[in-house]
Write a protein that holds these residues in place. Structure first.
Motif, PDB file in Angstrom:
ATOM      1  N   LEU A  40      30.922  51.072  36.705  1.00  0.00           N
ATOM      2  CA  LEU A  40      32.059  51.998  36.887  1.00  0.00           C
ATOM      3  C   LEU A  40      33.094  51.875  35.773  1.00  0.00           C
ATOM      4  O   LEU A  40      33.742  52.854  35.414  1.00  0.00           O
ATOM      5  CB  LEU A  40      32.735  51.748  38.244  1.00  0.00           C
ATOM      6  N   TRP A  41      33.278  50.660  35.283  1.00  0.00           N
ATOM      7  CA  TRP A  41      34.294  50.456  34.245  1.00  0.00           C
ATOM      8  C   TRP A  41      33.605  49.782  33.044  1.00  0.00           C
ATOM      9  O   TRP A  41      33.779  48.580  32.793  1.00  0.00           O
ATOM     10  CB  TRP A  41      35.442  49.610  34.801  1.00  0.00           C
ATOM     11  N   PRO A  42      32.825  50.560  32.305  1.00  0.00           N
ATOM     12  CA  PRO A  42      31.962  49.957  31.273  1.00  0.00           C
ATOM     13  C   PRO A  42      32.727  49.299  30.135  1.00  0.00           C
ATOM     14  O   PRO A  42      32.175  48.473  29.423  1.00  0.00           O
ATOM     15  CB  PRO A  42      31.150  51.155  30.759  1.00  0.00           C
ATOM     16  N   ASN A  43      34.003  49.659  29.959  1.00  0.00           N
ATOM     17  CA  ASN A  43      34.747  49.079  28.828  1.00  0.00           C
ATOM     18  C   ASN A  43      35.568  47.849  29.215  1.00  0.00           C
ATOM     19  O   ASN A  43      36.305  47.323  28.379  1.00  0.00           O
ATOM     20  CB  ASN A  43      35.672  50.134  28.211  1.00  0.00           C
ATOM     21  N   ALA A  44      35.446  47.433  30.482  1.00  0.00           N
ATOM     22  CA  ALA A  44      36.237  46.269  30.913  1.00  0.00           C
ATOM     23  C   ALA A  44      35.729  45.012  30.212  1.00  0.00           C
ATOM     24  O   ALA A  44      34.530  44.741  30.190  1.00  0.00           O
ATOM     25  CB  ALA A  44      36.147  46.106  32.424  1.00  0.00           C
ATOM     26  N   LYS A  45      36.669  44.275  29.608  1.00  0.00           N
ATOM     27  CA  LYS A  45      36.287  43.063  28.854  1.00  0.00           C
ATOM     28  C   LYS A  45      36.294  41.830  29.756  1.00  0.00           C
ATOM     29  O   LYS A  45      35.620  40.862  29.491  1.00  0.00           O
ATOM     30  CB  LYS A  45      37.273  42.797  27.714  1.00  0.00           C
ATOM     31  N   HIS A  46      37.168  41.859  30.752  1.00  0.00           N
ATOM     32  CA  HIS A  46      37.181  40.724  31.681  1.00  0.00           C
ATOM     33  C   HIS A  46      37.868  41.117  32.981  1.00  0.00           C
ATOM     34  O   HIS A  46      38.563  42.130  33.059  1.00  0.00           O
ATOM     35  CB  HIS A  46      37.860  39.494  31.073  1.00  0.00           C
ATOM     36  N   ILE A  47      37.618  40.273  33.980  1.00  0.00           N
ATOM     37  CA  ILE A  47      38.280  40.451  35.275  1.00  0.00           C
ATOM     38  C   ILE A  47      39.153  39.233  35.489  1.00  0.00           C
ATOM     39  O   ILE A  47      38.683  38.095  35.359  1.00  0.00           O
ATOM     40  CB  ILE A  47      37.233  40.600  36.384  1.00  0.00           C
ATOM     41  N   SER A  48      40.401  39.480  35.768  1.00  0.00           N
ATOM     42  CA  SER A  48      41.343  38.387  35.859  1.00  0.00           C
ATOM     43  C   SER A  48      41.766  38.195  37.311  1.00  0.00           C
ATOM     44  O   SER A  48      42.317  39.105  37.933  1.00  0.00           O
ATOM     45  CB  SER A  48      42.553  38.777  34.991  1.00  0.00           C
ATOM     46  N   SER A  49      41.485  37.038  37.851  1.00  0.00           N
ATOM     47  CA  SER A  49      41.739  36.771  39.264  1.00  0.00           C
ATOM     48  C   SER A  49      41.582  35.272  39.496  1.00  0.00           C
ATOM     49  O   SER A  49      40.649  34.678  38.945  1.00  0.00           O
ATOM     50  CB  SER A  49      40.651  37.505  40.065  1.00  0.00           C
ATOM     51  N   ILE A  50      42.440  34.690  40.304  1.00  0.00           N
ATOM     52  CA  ILE A  50      42.307  33.243  40.548  1.00  0.00           C
ATOM     53  C   ILE A  50      41.033  32.985  41.354  1.00  0.00           C
ATOM     54  O   ILE A  50      40.847  33.567  42.424  1.00  0.00           O
ATOM     55  CB  ILE A  50      43.554  32.693  41.277  1.00  0.00           C
ATOM     56  N   ILE A  51      40.170  32.159  40.809  1.00  0.00           N
ATOM     57  CA  ILE A  51      38.876  31.906  41.471  1.00  0.00           C
ATOM     58  C   ILE A  51      38.640  30.422  41.715  1.00  0.00           C
ATOM     59  O   ILE A  51      37.536  30.009  42.027  1.00  0.00           O
ATOM     60  CB  ILE A  51      37.686  32.481  40.660  1.00  0.00           C
ATOM     61  N   THR A  52      39.693  29.608  41.536  1.00  0.00           N
ATOM     62  CA  THR A  52      39.506  28.181  41.777  1.00  0.00           C
ATOM     63  C   THR A  52      40.039  27.822  43.163  1.00  0.00           C
ATOM     64  O   THR A  52      40.651  28.650  43.836  1.00  0.00           O
ATOM     65  CB  THR A  52      40.207  27.361  40.673  1.00  0.00           C
ATOM     66  N   GLY A  53      39.826  26.567  43.568  1.00  0.00           N
ATOM     67  CA  GLY A  53      40.295  26.113  44.877  1.00  0.00           C
ATOM     68  C   GLY A  53      39.606  26.886  45.987  1.00  0.00           C
ATOM     69  O   GLY A  53      38.407  27.140  45.937  1.00  0.00           O
ATOM     70  N   SER A  54      40.383  27.304  46.977  1.00  0.00           N
ATOM     71  CA  SER A  54      39.757  27.971  48.129  1.00  0.00           C
ATOM     72  C   SER A  54      39.169  29.326  47.731  1.00  0.00           C
ATOM     73  O   SER A  54      38.376  29.899  48.466  1.00  0.00           O
ATOM     74  CB  SER A  54      40.770  28.135  49.261  1.00  0.00           C
ATOM     75  N   MET A  55      39.543  29.837  46.556  1.00  0.00           N
ATOM     76  CA  MET A  55      38.998  31.118  46.096  1.00  0.00           C
ATOM     77  C   MET A  55      37.569  30.985  45.575  1.00  0.00           C
ATOM     78  O   MET A  55      36.913  31.983  45.311  1.00  0.00           O
ATOM     79  CB  MET A  55      39.873  31.693  44.964  1.00  0.00           C
ATOM     80  N   SER A  56      37.116  29.733  45.401  1.00  0.00           N
ATOM     81  CA  SER A  56      35.785  29.563  44.802  1.00  0.00           C
ATOM     82  C   SER A  56      34.693  30.133  45.714  1.00  0.00           C
ATOM     83  O   SER A  56      33.600  30.426  45.251  1.00  0.00           O
ATOM     84  CB  SER A  56      35.522  28.098  44.461  1.00  0.00           C
ATOM     85  N   GLN A  57      34.997  30.327  46.992  1.00  0.00           N
ATOM     86  CA  GLN A  57      33.982  30.900  47.879  1.00  0.00           C
ATOM     87  C   GLN A  57      33.639  32.344  47.499  1.00  0.00           C
ATOM     88  O   GLN A  57      32.637  32.884  47.961  1.00  0.00           O
ATOM     89  CB  GLN A  57      34.410  30.815  49.345  1.00  0.00           C
ATOM     90  N   TYR A  58      34.466  32.978  46.660  1.00  0.00           N
ATOM     91  CA  TYR A  58      34.193  34.366  46.272  1.00  0.00           C
ATOM     92  C   TYR A  58      33.424  34.474  44.955  1.00  0.00           C
ATOM     93  O   TYR A  58      33.074  35.573  44.538  1.00  0.00           O
ATOM     94  CB  TYR A  58      35.512  35.157  46.124  1.00  0.00           C
ATOM     95  N   ILE A  59      33.208  33.340  44.291  1.00  0.00           N
ATOM     96  CA  ILE A  59      32.636  33.411  42.948  1.00  0.00           C
ATOM     97  C   ILE A  59      31.293  34.148  42.937  1.00  0.00           C
ATOM     98  O   ILE A  59      31.100  35.094  42.174  1.00  0.00           O
ATOM     99  CB  ILE A  59      32.503  32.002  42.323  1.00  0.00           C
TER     100      ILE A  59
END
Ligand code: AMP
Length: 599
Positions: A288-307
């Motif tokens: 959907l977003w072919p030009n996106a270079k990165h996705i920025s979102s906290i993914i450490t700690g309790s967020m690691s379950q979404y990785i």
């Protein structure tokens, strides 16, 4: 400072970063001196310092505290007493922390100056990204940002989530907001569903311009993609006809969308439909977003379950965990945005607060528990060992040792003195003279029966092991939570799991043997104490309750309805609220136990 921020040049930003990390020790000393000079005369500090702004006296006399110790002062201010009982500068607002104290959200004081100071972080974060990803200034950021209503304290001071305050600030409006696809009115809309719909709609309308995608926490990003899965047909229909759905009634959202959705665009609708009209959502972001270079979102700690879930959506676009911050303070930023999610470290920003670190000796704490369990040491000796570990002296930012775990303690410009945030970090390296830390865990025991105390980190580790087992079988564990079920004796730990197939979004056919094996893998991953108690039947076999899709959305809706901020929402790794457990139980479609001889 924020005045400069809006126009700060790339080179100036790099210089600031170098200065903050090279002269970290001197800057930390200055920060503490400044805090003491201003605040030594407050009622709180006077009790320990006799009015003297002396750093050594501060370290000798001011106790290391938790929120509960400062709460009486904060409550007095919230009820109308002047701020100067705790800090010299006037409090301009409180931040609502996701942590609670006796069922009430914690109120964290903020001043005009301390808030402005925190605006440096997004600027530095932006320049780090620009250093690593080309072309970020040639497009827009599709943001998924949300606000929550404010609460007024009896004194008339407003209490809000830090992110809400940031999105309302001029720094944001005149800075990052200018390159966001989401118009400010869609971000500031209090109805999170309308806000999410409009932000996704505008992000799709401008899909070719999107060079990065951003949400504060990974949970919000995951939630937004689920929302897209549920609403893509409506979104396509709006794009095809040029008319916004009737249920979007918020005037700010309607107006903002009308400026971008200016007419029918069947061609765009067709191409989005072509991408979305598939069983599999694998790689959807890249499509959907072919030009996106990165996705920025906290993914450490309790967020690691979404990785794993997010990685499957991303289609190879790097996931970047940009910062580590809390309502109390901004701590650090990730200077290596391309690190793998489990290798992310944050470099502390030495001007944000005065930081101290209490060494935590996890291994010997566990050893003490183990010895006590085996009755090989007396209870008294065991307590002494634990106390010894509890009595260690904190070290300064630049004196931490690589490989050591610490509990972070902050002294802020806004009335927190030697305050334990509750997070455990591990020092992993240095950038110039400033340490970098991996987030280890929120210092909380999430599951507990009898002598067993399972921490969030131990639980996540056990779940990661089960995920590794499920992966080759084609299953993805997308969401999970847990609770201690003591409705029967002995009590047991219960895990709620939402699974899907890797290749499609379908619900998997559940083979009881596989699920039992998962129970067993989780149990095997737990520590010595758990296993001993299980063997002697002091803890009953662990149970996994499989829930149908959408159950965790209902859980999030529940917490948001209770006042949680959608930006700062984190699926709790463990649940105590009976209402919340009821919501998860309502979605249960299968229950599985670990076999009797699990290990
Ligand atoms: P709140 O004050 O509600 O914003 O919550 C702050 C807490 O969120 C911190 O104390 C951490 O426990 C957690 N947190 C914030 N940033 C990160 C991060 N980058 N990695 C892991 N946990 C984080």
């Amino acid at each position: 400072m924020a005045g400069h921020m809006e126009t700060m040049e790339y080179e100036d930003g790099l210089k600031i970063l170098e200065e903050l990390t090279t002269n970290a020790h001197q800057i930390q000393e200055r920060v503490l001196e400044d805090i003491l000079k201003r605040n030594a005369g407050t009622e709180y500090l006077r009790g320990f310092l006799n009015g003297q702004a002396d750093k050594q006296l501060f370290k000798r006399n001011v106790p290391i505290v938790t929120y509960e110790d400062l709460k009486p002062y904060i409550d007095r201010i919230a009820n109308g007493e002047p701020s100067d009982i705790l800090l010299a500068d006037p409090i301009t607002q409180f931040f609502l922390s996701t942590g609670t104290s006796g069922g009430q959200p914690k109120l964290i004081p903020s001043t005009a100056e301390s808030f402005e100071q925190r605006m440096l972080e997004p600027t530095l974060e932006d320049l780090v990204m620009k250093k690593h990803f080309d072309g970020l200034d040639k497009g827009k950021t599709m943001c998924l940002f949300f606000v929550k209503p404010e609460i007024e304290t009896p004194s008339g001071l407003m209490a809000k989530f830090f992110t809400t305050s940031y999105f309302q600030s001029n720094s944001f409006k005149n800075g990052s907001a200018k390159i966001c696809t989401s118009p400010i009115d869609t971000i500031l809309c209090l109805d999170n569903k309308q806000s999410m719909y409009c932000q996704l709609l505008i992000g799709l309308l401008q899909r070719d311009d999107v060079v990065r995608i951003e949400s504060i926490f990974a949970s919000v990003f995951a939630r937004s993609i689920k929302f897209l899965i549920d609403y893509w047909k409506d979104l396509c229909s709006n794009i095809r006809t040029g008319c916004l759905s009737d249920w979007i009634t918020d005037p700010g959202c309607k107006n903002a969308v009308s400026l971008i959705l200016t007419g029918p665009n069947p061609e765009l609708a067709d191409s989005i439909e072509h991408i979305c009209d598939h069983k599999s959502w694998e790689g959807i972001i890249k499509k959907l977003w072919p030009n996106a270079k990165h996705i920025s979102s906290i993914i450490t700690g309790s967020m690691s379950q979404y990785i794993s879930l997010l990685e499957s959506y991303c289609g190879g676009i790097p996931l970047v965990s940009p910062l580590y911050a809390s309502s109390e303070a901004t701590f650090g930023i990730n200077l290596k945005p391309l690190s793998k999610p489990f290798d992310v470290s944050y470099t502390f920003l030495s001007n944000m607060a005065y930081f101290e670190f209490l060494p935590v000796n996890k291994a010997s704490r566990e050893k003490a528990q183990e010895l006590q369990f085996n009755n090989t040491v007396s209870e008294k000796a065991s307590i002494e060992m634990t106390k010894e570990n509890g009595n260690v002296e904190p070290v300064d930012l630049t004196n931490v040792k690589i490989g050591q775990c610490y509990e972070v303690v902050v002294t802020t410009m806004a009335g927190l003195y030697r305050y334990k945030v509750g997070d455990i970090l591990k020092a992993t390296g240095f950038y110039n003279n400033t340490p970098q830390f991996q987030f280890v865990e929120r210092q909380n025991v999430v599951l507990s029966i009898d002598l067993d105390k399972t921490s969030e980190a131990d639980l996540l580790k056990a779940i990661t092991n089960a995920k590794l087992f499920l992966d080759p079988l084609g299953f993805v564990l997308t969401l999970c939570s847990s609770y201690t079920d003591t409705s029967s004796t002995p009590g047991r730990y219960v895990l709620f799991w939402e699974l899907r197939m890797k290749e499609s979004n379908d619900f998997p056919k559940l083979d009881p043997r596989i699920m039992e094996q998962c129970c067993s893998i989780v149990e095997k991953s737990f520590d010595f104490t758990y296993k001993s108690l299980r063997k002697s039947n002091i803890i009953a076999p662990l149970q996994i309750r499989m829930v149908k899709h959408g159950t965790f959305d209902a859980l999030m809706d529940f917490y948001v309805s209770k006042g949680a901020s959608i930006n700062q929402y984190k699926t709790p790794s463990c649940i105590e609220s009976e209402e919340a457990i009821k919501i998860l139980n309502a979605g249960v479609i299968g229950k599985f136990f670990s076999p009797k001889t699990s290990f």
